[in-house]
Structures are given as C-alpha cells and as structure tokens.
Motif scaffolding. Structure first.
Motif, PDB file in Angstrom:
ATOM      1  N   SER A 148      35.959  40.589  65.094  1.00  0.00           N
ATOM      2  CA  SER A 148      37.035  40.046  64.697  1.00  0.00           C
ATOM      3  C   SER A 148      37.385  40.728  63.411  1.00  0.00           C
ATOM      4  O   SER A 148      36.551  41.217  62.630  1.00  0.00           O
ATOM      5  N   GLN A 149      38.703  40.498  62.865  1.00  0.00           N
ATOM      6  CA  GLN A 149      39.127  41.124  61.610  1.00  0.00           C
ATOM      7  C   GLN A 149      40.168  40.317  61.033  1.00  0.00           C
ATOM      8  O   GLN A 149      41.062  39.959  61.737  1.00  0.00           O
ATOM      9  N   SER A 150      40.106  39.967  59.581  1.00  0.00           N
ATOM     10  CA  SER A 150      41.228  38.843  59.218  1.00  0.00           C
ATOM     11  C   SER A 150      42.184  39.934  58.378  1.00  0.00           C
ATOM     12  O   SER A 150      41.929  40.864  57.724  1.00  0.00           O
ATOM     13  N   PHE A 151      43.634  39.159  58.648  1.00  0.00           N
ATOM     14  CA  PHE A 151      44.531  40.147  57.843  1.00  0.00           C
ATOM     15  C   PHE A 151      45.410  38.794  57.125  1.00  0.00           C
ATOM     16  O   PHE A 151      45.606  37.858  57.403  1.00  0.00           O
ATOM     17  N   GLY A 152      46.091  39.536  56.020  1.00  0.00           N
ATOM     18  CA  GLY A 152      46.677  38.424  55.170  1.00  0.00           C
ATOM     19  C   GLY A 152      48.138  38.179  55.900  1.00  0.00           C
ATOM     20  O   GLY A 152      48.609  37.128  55.850  1.00  0.00           O
ATOM     21  N   SER A 153      48.581  39.059  56.692  1.00  0.00           N
ATOM     22  CA  SER A 153      49.829  39.110  57.220  1.00  0.00           C
ATOM     23  C   SER A 153      50.165  40.163  58.194  1.00  0.00           C
ATOM     24  O   SER A 153      49.112  40.776  58.393  1.00  0.00           O
ATOM     25  N   LEU A 154      51.150  39.908  58.982  1.00  0.00           N
ATOM     26  CA  LEU A 154      51.680  40.773  59.923  1.00  0.00           C
ATOM     27  C   LEU A 154      52.630  41.919  59.521  1.00  0.00           C
ATOM     28  O   LEU A 154      53.595  41.354  58.746  1.00  0.00           O
ATOM     29  N   PRO A 155      52.871  42.975  60.133  1.00  0.00           N
ATOM     30  CA  PRO A 155      52.040  43.669  60.986  1.00  0.00           C
ATOM     31  C   PRO A 155      50.434  43.953  60.603  1.00  0.00           C
ATOM     32  O   PRO A 155      50.463  44.035  59.402  1.00  0.00           O
ATOM     33  N   ALA A 156      49.683  43.985  61.576  1.00  0.00           N
ATOM     34  CA  ALA A 156      48.318  44.366  61.418  1.00  0.00           C
ATOM     35  C   ALA A 156      47.823  45.335  62.329  1.00  0.00           C
ATOM     36  O   ALA A 156      48.301  45.587  63.491  1.00  0.00           O
ATOM     37  N   THR A 157      46.935  46.513  61.887  1.00  0.00           N
ATOM     38  CA  THR A 157      46.693  47.314  62.759  1.00  0.00           C
ATOM     39  C   THR A 157      45.027  47.056  63.081  1.00  0.00           C
ATOM     40  O   THR A 157      44.234  47.092  62.033  1.00  0.00           O
ATOM     41  N   PHE A 158      44.603  47.142  64.205  1.00  0.00           N
ATOM     42  CA  PHE A 158      43.281  46.679  64.502  1.00  0.00           C
ATOM     43  C   PHE A 158      43.115  47.384  65.957  1.00  0.00           C
ATOM     44  O   PHE A 158      43.604  47.477  67.061  1.00  0.00           O
ATOM     45  N   ASP A 159      42.114  48.267  66.022  1.00  0.00           N
ATOM     46  CA  ASP A 159      41.637  49.177  67.176  1.00  0.00           C
ATOM     47  C   ASP A 159      42.952  49.951  67.735  1.00  0.00           C
ATOM     48  O   ASP A 159      42.703  49.880  68.987  1.00  0.00           O
ATOM     49  N   GLY A 160      43.342  50.590  66.982  1.00  0.00           N
ATOM     50  CA  GLY A 160      44.571  51.664  67.439  1.00  0.00           C
ATOM     51  C   GLY A 160      45.690  50.807  67.783  1.00  0.00           C
ATOM     52  O   GLY A 160      46.489  51.520  68.234  1.00  0.00           O
ATOM     53  N   LEU A 161      45.691  49.420  67.814  1.00  0.00           N
ATOM     54  CA  LEU A 161      46.819  48.803  68.026  1.00  0.00           C
ATOM     55  C   LEU A 161      47.613  48.223  66.981  1.00  0.00           C
ATOM     56  O   LEU A 161      46.915  47.779  65.873  1.00  0.00           O
ATOM     57  N   GLN A 162      48.975  48.006  66.999  1.00  0.00           N
ATOM     58  CA  GLN A 162      49.483  47.377  65.728  1.00  0.00           C
ATOM     59  C   GLN A 162      50.230  46.219  66.426  1.00  0.00           C
ATOM     60  O   GLN A 162      50.875  46.072  67.450  1.00  0.00           O
ATOM     61  N   PHE A 163      49.758  44.988  65.586  1.00  0.00           N
ATOM     62  CA  PHE A 163      50.133  43.561  66.157  1.00  0.00           C
ATOM     63  C   PHE A 163      51.236  43.173  65.173  1.00  0.00           C
ATOM     64  O   PHE A 163      50.996  43.321  63.928  1.00  0.00           O
ATOM     65  N   GLU A 164      52.280  42.661  65.750  1.00  0.00           N
ATOM     66  CA  GLU A 164      53.234  42.379  64.836  1.00  0.00           C
ATOM     67  C   GLU A 164      54.058  40.918  65.490  1.00  0.00           C
ATOM     68  O   GLU A 164      54.036  40.816  66.552  1.00  0.00           O
ATOM     69  N   ALA A 165      54.996  40.483  64.615  1.00  0.00           N
ATOM     70  CA  ALA A 165      55.540  39.296  65.104  1.00  0.00           C
ATOM     71  C   ALA A 165      57.167  39.702  65.348  1.00  0.00           C
ATOM     72  O   ALA A 165      57.678  40.209  64.367  1.00  0.00           O
ATOM     73  N   ALA A 166      57.216  40.033  66.655  1.00  0.00           N
ATOM     74  CA  ALA A 166      58.473  40.491  66.866  1.00  0.00           C
ATOM     75  C   ALA A 166      59.641  39.699  66.385  1.00  0.00           C
ATOM     76  O   ALA A 166      60.861  40.102  66.145  1.00  0.00           O
ATOM     77  N   SER A 167      59.342  38.461  66.561  1.00  0.00           N
ATOM     78  CA  SER A 167      60.508  37.390  65.875  1.00  0.00           C
ATOM     79  C   SER A 167      59.708  36.048  65.501  1.00  0.00           C
ATOM     80  O   SER A 167      58.701  35.841  66.119  1.00  0.00           O
ATOM     81  N   GLY A 168      60.483  35.186  64.839  1.00  0.00           N
ATOM     82  CA  GLY A 168      59.924  34.160  64.417  1.00  0.00           C
ATOM     83  C   GLY A 168      58.701  34.089  63.534  1.00  0.00           C
ATOM     84  O   GLY A 168      58.274  35.274  63.104  1.00  0.00           O
ATOM     85  N   SER A 169      57.949  33.052  63.261  1.00  0.00           N
ATOM     86  CA  SER A 169      56.637  32.885  62.245  1.00  0.00           C
ATOM     87  C   SER A 169      55.747  32.026  63.273  1.00  0.00           C
ATOM     88  O   SER A 169      56.175  31.003  63.853  1.00  0.00           O
ATOM     89  N   GLY A 170      54.497  32.344  62.790  1.00  0.00           N
ATOM     90  CA  GLY A 170      53.505  31.341  63.497  1.00  0.00           C
ATOM     91  C   GLY A 170      53.190  30.423  62.551  1.00  0.00           C
ATOM     92  O   GLY A 170      53.409  30.418  61.332  1.00  0.00           O
ATOM     93  N   ALA A 171      52.551  29.253  63.148  1.00  0.00           N
ATOM     94  CA  ALA A 171      52.043  28.289  62.308  1.00  0.00           C
ATOM     95  C   ALA A 171      50.623  28.039  62.423  1.00  0.00           C
ATOM     96  O   ALA A 171      49.881  28.811  63.178  1.00  0.00           O
ATOM     97  N   VAL A 172      49.998  27.476  61.327  1.00  0.00           N
ATOM     98  CA  VAL A 172      48.626  27.403  61.305  1.00  0.00           C
ATOM     99  C   VAL A 172      48.006  26.702  62.499  1.00  0.00           C
ATOM    100  O   VAL A 172      48.312  25.498  62.953  1.00  0.00           O
ATOM    101  N   GLY A 173      47.033  27.147  63.285  1.00  0.00           N
ATOM    102  CA  GLY A 173      46.465  26.816  64.297  1.00  0.00           C
ATOM    103  C   GLY A 173      47.066  27.494  65.678  1.00  0.00           C
ATOM    104  O   GLY A 173      46.442  27.310  66.793  1.00  0.00           O
ATOM    105  N   ASP A 174      48.118  28.154  65.571  1.00  0.00           N
ATOM    106  CA  ASP A 174      48.755  28.860  66.628  1.00  0.00           C
ATOM    107  C   ASP A 174      47.507  30.028  67.284  1.00  0.00           C
ATOM    108  O   ASP A 174      47.098  30.481  66.418  1.00  0.00           O
ATOM    109  N   VAL A 175      47.681  29.844  68.582  1.00  0.00           N
ATOM    110  CA  VAL A 175      46.731  31.009  68.987  1.00  0.00           C
ATOM    111  C   VAL A 175      47.630  31.889  70.379  1.00  0.00           C
ATOM    112  O   VAL A 175      48.352  31.252  70.709  1.00  0.00           O
TER     113      VAL A 175
END
Length: 636
Positions: free
Chosen positions: A378-405
């Motif tokens: 695992s790896q923690s990031f302060g915000s999105l987008p985040a790059t991990f294992d050659g992939l870029q993870f981002e929120a295409a729209s909206g925002s996440g809430a604490v506890g969302d999976v």
C-alpha cells in the motif's frame, strides 16, 4: 427341566441373532459407509434353587457398530482437503490449456508483429511489407480477444459449478437434519440405531467432499454440523442453507453466502474447503491472476506500441496515430456504503511499471491509500491524482468522503476489447520526424545505425550537433531542458561514447557504430517536408521495442513468458498439493476402514464359531425336550 429348556431356547435364539449380524456384515462388505456390527452377548442372569444359584443362559446385550470418532473425523477432514486440491488442479489445467506455447502461443504472435517491422525498416514504401505488419497486428489482437473470451467462458462454467455444489450442500444438510430426527425417535428403544448412524456418517462424508465441516454430537443423539468456520449448517433437526450471490461491489464476481432466519453472512473462500473451496479459490485467486496477467500484457503492448507509433510519420506525411485502439481508463467500482460523489478512473502513466493486480482505494482523513491487492502493498497520498505502479488514479468527477472504498480493475476489459486502430497500409507511421546528417569532412569510421524518436519532447526537432573530441568523448549543442547531465564537466562538457550504445537527447535515440575521429560531427534536425515518408526511423523504433524492459524487468518480446511462468508455478504447486493431500486422505480412510470395515476372514471365523454354538444349542434343546418327554411318559 423347564430351566434347561429355557437356557437352550435362549441360546438358540441368541446364536441365531448373532449369525444374522455376521451375515449382515458379509452382505455389506462392499457397501459404502457401512460399519461392521458386533453382537455383544451377556449372561441372562441367574435363579436360586435352594441354597444354590444357577445361570439362566445367554442373551444379546446390544448390537454395536465398529466406529472410531477420531478416525472418522480425520478421514472427513483429509477428504475435504483432497477434494479442494484436486478440484482446483482440474480447473487450473483447463486454464493452462488456454495459454499454449510455441507457434500457437501469444508470445510467438507478439514477436511476429514486432519482427514484421524489419521488412518495413528495409523498405519503408513497400506496401506488401506494411500489409504484413497490419496482418500480424490483427492476428495478435484476435488471439488476445479469443483468450479473454475463453477465460470468461471458464469463469462462467466455474460459477455454475459453484451453484450446483451449493445446491448439493443444501440437500445434504436437509438429509442430515432428517436423519437426526429419526435418530431421536429411535432413542426411545435401548438399542443403538446403527444403520441410521451409518447413513448420517455417510452423508457427512459426502458433505465433507463438497465443503469442510465440523461436527458436534448432542446428548439426544443428534449431530450438529458447522461450516464456513462456525456457521451452523445443521443444528439438531433444523437445517440452514447456503446461497450464491453476486458481489455487491463487483457484479462479475460471486460470493457464497450463509443464510439462516433472515440472517446472512458472506463466507470467505479460505473458510470453505472441499470442492466448493477449491472452486472459489480458483476463481478469486488463480483465474483473477490469469485475467490480470493477460490484461496487463495487452495493456503494455497497446500502450507501448501506440506511443512509439505516434512518434512516427506515415506515407501521407501525417504524424502517426494509435496502432491499436487505445484502452479506455478503468472505472473504479464503488462499495455499497460509500457516501461521497467521486467517480474514480485509472489510466496508464508508465507502461513499464505496471503490476498484474487489482487495486483498492480507500479515502481517509489524510487523503487516499492505494492497496495492491495481489500482495497487500500500500501507499498513501495526500490527494488525487496519484501515480502508483505505473497507473495514474484520479477522480474523474465528484469527491470522495472519508470511509469511501473503491475497487479498481485496470486490466479487466483490455484483452477482450483489443482492436486494430490502423486499417490502411499507408497509415503505418514508419518514418521519423528527425534525420541525421554527418558532416562532409568526417574522416573517422563512425556509421549511423539508427535514429528514431522515443518521446514527444517539445525539443524533439530542435537542431542538435554532436562533435567528437580527441579523447573519444563528444559534445552536444542545441539541447533543451531535461536531458542527461554531461559525464565530463570539461571544459568543454562532454559525454562518453560507446559504439552501439544509444545516445538519447531531446526525445530521440541515436546509435552509432565504429570509431569517429576528432572533429567528426553529426547534425540531428527535423525531417524536411516530404522526407519523413521515405525514411524508416520509426520502424527501427518499433523494432527496438523488442528489448524494452517491461513486465517486472522482462523485455516486451519475452513478456508472455511471465504469464506462462506464473501459471506454470500455480499448476505445479497445485499438482503437488493434490498428490500429497490425496495420499494423506487415502491413508486416513484406510485407517478408518481398518476399524469400521468388514474383514471377510474374521467374519468367516466368527461364522464357524457361532454356527457351532447354534448347533450345540439345538442339540441341548433336543436333549432337554427328550428328557422332558421321558418324564411325562413316566408320570403317565
């Protein structure tokens, strides 16, 4: 005299009953689940005549079955483990057949595509050579699609087998509960209901083949059965049930769920055991791994080939486009309890760093945590987008809430959607946007091997001059930012030269052979209008992809080997486990049979023993009757 007659009659009946028990054993020597029965004899008591006590003969005290609780339990547990291992192995072997090696394998198809650029590099305007490249590309895409389709079919048949197995588990559970009820009813008599107990043990043994269970005997003679760790599948005379349900987060997956009176609980595959556990382990681990390996292979191929193709120039003078249809970003699957509005997507940032795994994204107070599910990294990031294992993870729209999976499956659909993007031979971008020109006064033996673009740098076509020094190093003028630092600070600052080793600046790669002389120079400039079609720089770039390090440090041309290696390791491990657990299960069953099974030699000896006893009892009865008749005649 009446006592002698009673003793003889009782002995005759007792020995006859014992012979019936022995006969029943012999008759059931090959009956599965039958336990050898023994007639236990006891004295019929005594009577007092005067000052003396006389025995009253023999009677059957009980008929018991040869049964060892520990050995029976051991046989059930080992049989459950053997069933899990053999079921998983059978499915793994089916999966292995989908990944052939040699000319029919995906590895050969990959190399045929990359090697097909050789003829294009030799003759960039040759239409036949270009058509061959398109054919090889379509063949590779077709093989990837077909393999993905076959994996999907295997997943469906495995899911159906899980459903069928759950149906059998529920039926056996109900049958065990019914037998428990019959045993309770039979407990009113003082005799043990041996045949019912055997029937129940046989049902439990059959159930153990399907899933691992534990049993607890009650004082009323019933047997409670627990599965999935501690869930009461059978509790006395009441049976609960299992069900197969779609995973609420990922509908492509199924769960085995325990249900009882409105309560339901998803059972972990590791807690199931038996055939059911073997099937679920195959689906959640082996099949998922193969899908990710195949999907990663397809994504690496499409991403790297597309990236290189886009750097070239086609026969119409246009910049190259995608060679394969680009894979769409993977969409995150939201857990049921999410409260935020985020829509998560993952796309390729660096194809050489991709790992064959699914990912879980968790929103917490400090940002997000990404977990590689294949090994838990695992790896923690302060915000999105985040790059991990050659992939870029981002929120295409909206925002996440604490506890969302979110569950992200970056490779799930890549292989099954693999398609060619180029359909015309003149659209193959074999040319290079840059060319190299040696100075007319060069006197050394350096020759140009290849020059092609490796990235879409903003300075790609800026004029650059390479000049060689007396010590064999070279200086470079015209460089933009983000280039390698000089090997030698100078002055003048210079780079070391090794024949045959690529020199990469401003987004292009140049390879020279031979030894240059001091003062020799080479100029790299933009390809003049109309000249890009005639060179084969980018075709050489496509050929260079064969040695590109991807797939956990393995070259692109050998990437299929990582898929075969992973699958082969799993099959080999499963074969060892199945062989070993089957051997242990056979030993445990042999030990149980040594106690509970019928031995014909022993039964034959006992048959003779009680036959003689029966004959002696009959003789005694005959003698007693004769004496009694004599007395009656005398009295008359």
């Amino acid at each position: 005299m009446a006592s002698v007659l009673n003793i003889a009659t009782r002995a005759l009946n007792t020995n006859l009953s014992t012979l019936q028990v022995i006969g029943n054993n012999i008759a059931n020597v090959n009956t599965a689940g039958y336990s050898r029965q023994t007639a236990n004899l006891a004295s019929a008591g005594y009577q007092q005549l005067g000052s003396q006590y006389y025995g009253m003969g023999v009677q059957i005290d009980s008929v018991t079955r040869a049964h060892d609780v520990y050995l029976t339990r051991e046989a059930q547990l080992t049989a459950s483990l053997a069933a899990a291992d053999s079921t998983r192995l059978a499915r793994l072997q089916q999966l292995e057949n989908l990944f052939p090696v040699g000319e029919d394998g995906l590895g050969a198809s990959v190399n045929e595509l990359l090697n097909a650029w050789t003829d294009v590099a030799s003759s960039p305007t040759n239409q036949a050579a270009r058509v061959v490249v398109l054919g090889r590309g379509e063949e590779l895409a077709s093989r990837l699609r077909e393999t993905a389709t076959q994996i999907d079919l295997l997943a469906r048949t495995t899911s159906q087998q899980v459903t069928d197995t759950v149906t059998q588990v529920n039926r056996l559970s109900e049958d065990i509960a019914k037998i428990n009820q019959k045993i309770i009813e039979a407990q009113g008599s003082k005799s043990s209901p041996n045949d019912l107990l055997d029937q129940r043990d046989k049902l439990v043994a059959e159930l153990s083949q399907l899933m691992q269970v534990s049993t607890v005997a009650a004082d009323d003679g019933t047997l409670s059965v627990f599965a999935g760790g501690s869930q009461p599948l059978v509790l006395g005379t009441k049976a609960s049930s299992l069900a197969v349900e779609r995973n609420t987060t990922d509908p492509s997956q199924i769960n085995v769920v325990f249900k009882q009176s409105g309560y339901s609980m998803t059972l972990a595959p590791s807690s199931l055991g038996g055939e059911l556990g073997g099937l679920m382990t195959f689906m959640t681990q082996d099949l998922a791994s193969a899908q990710n390996q195949l999907g990663r292979m397809a994504l690496v191929l499409s991403s790297t080939v597309n990236a290189q193709h886009q750097l070239g120039v086609d026969l119409q003078g246009n910049a190259g486009g995608d060679f394969f249809v680009a894979a769409a970003p993977a969409q995150g699957l939201a857990a049921v309890g999410n409260t935020g509005t985020a829509q998560i997507a993952a796309s390729v940032a660096d194809a050489t760093q991709l790992q064959a795994s699914n990912y879980e994204m968790r929103f917490d107070a400090s940002g997000v945590t990404l977990v590689r599910l294949s090994d838990g990294t695992s790896q923690s990031f302060g915000s999105l987008p985040a790059t991990f294992d050659g992939l870029q993870f981002e929120a295409a729209s909206g925002s996440g809430a604490v506890g969302d999976v979110f569950l992200i499956k970056p490779y799930a659909d890549v292989a099954r959607n693999m398609q060619m993007a180029v359909s015309a031979a003149d659209r193959l971008a074999a040319g290079s946007p840059v060319i190299i020109t040696p100075a007319s006064g060069n006197t050394g033996g350096a020759s140009i091997e290849n020059l092609y673009a490796v990235s879409d740098s903003a300075n790609l076509t800026d004029p650059v001059t390479i000049t060689f020094q007396a010590d064999g190093s070279f200086t470079v003028t015209g460089l933009g930012p983000d280039n390698p630092a000089p090997d030698n600070p100078g002055p003048p600052a210079s780079y070391n030269y090794t024949p045959g080793q690529p020199m990469q600046f401003n987004g292009w790669s140049l390879t020279l052979r031979g030894t240059p002389s001091a003062g020799d120079s080479f100029s790299v400039t933009a390809t003049p209008a109309g000249g890009g079609q005639q060179n084969a720089g980018n075709a050489n770039g496509m050929l260079a992809l064969r040695d590109l390090t991807t797939y956990d440090g393995v070259s692109l041309s050998n990437g299929y080997g990582t898929v075969i290696s992973d699958l082969g390791t799993r099959v080999q491990g499963a074969q060892f486990a199945a062989t070993y657990s089957s051997s242990i299960a056979a030993s445990a069953e042999t030990a149980r049979q040594s106690v509970s099974g019928v031995n014909l030699d022993e039964e034959a000896a006992r048959l003779l023993q009680y036959q003689q006893a029966y004959q002696a009892s009959a003789k005694l009865l005959q003698m007693a009757q004769s004496m009694f008749d004599t007395i009656l005649q005398t009295v008359r």
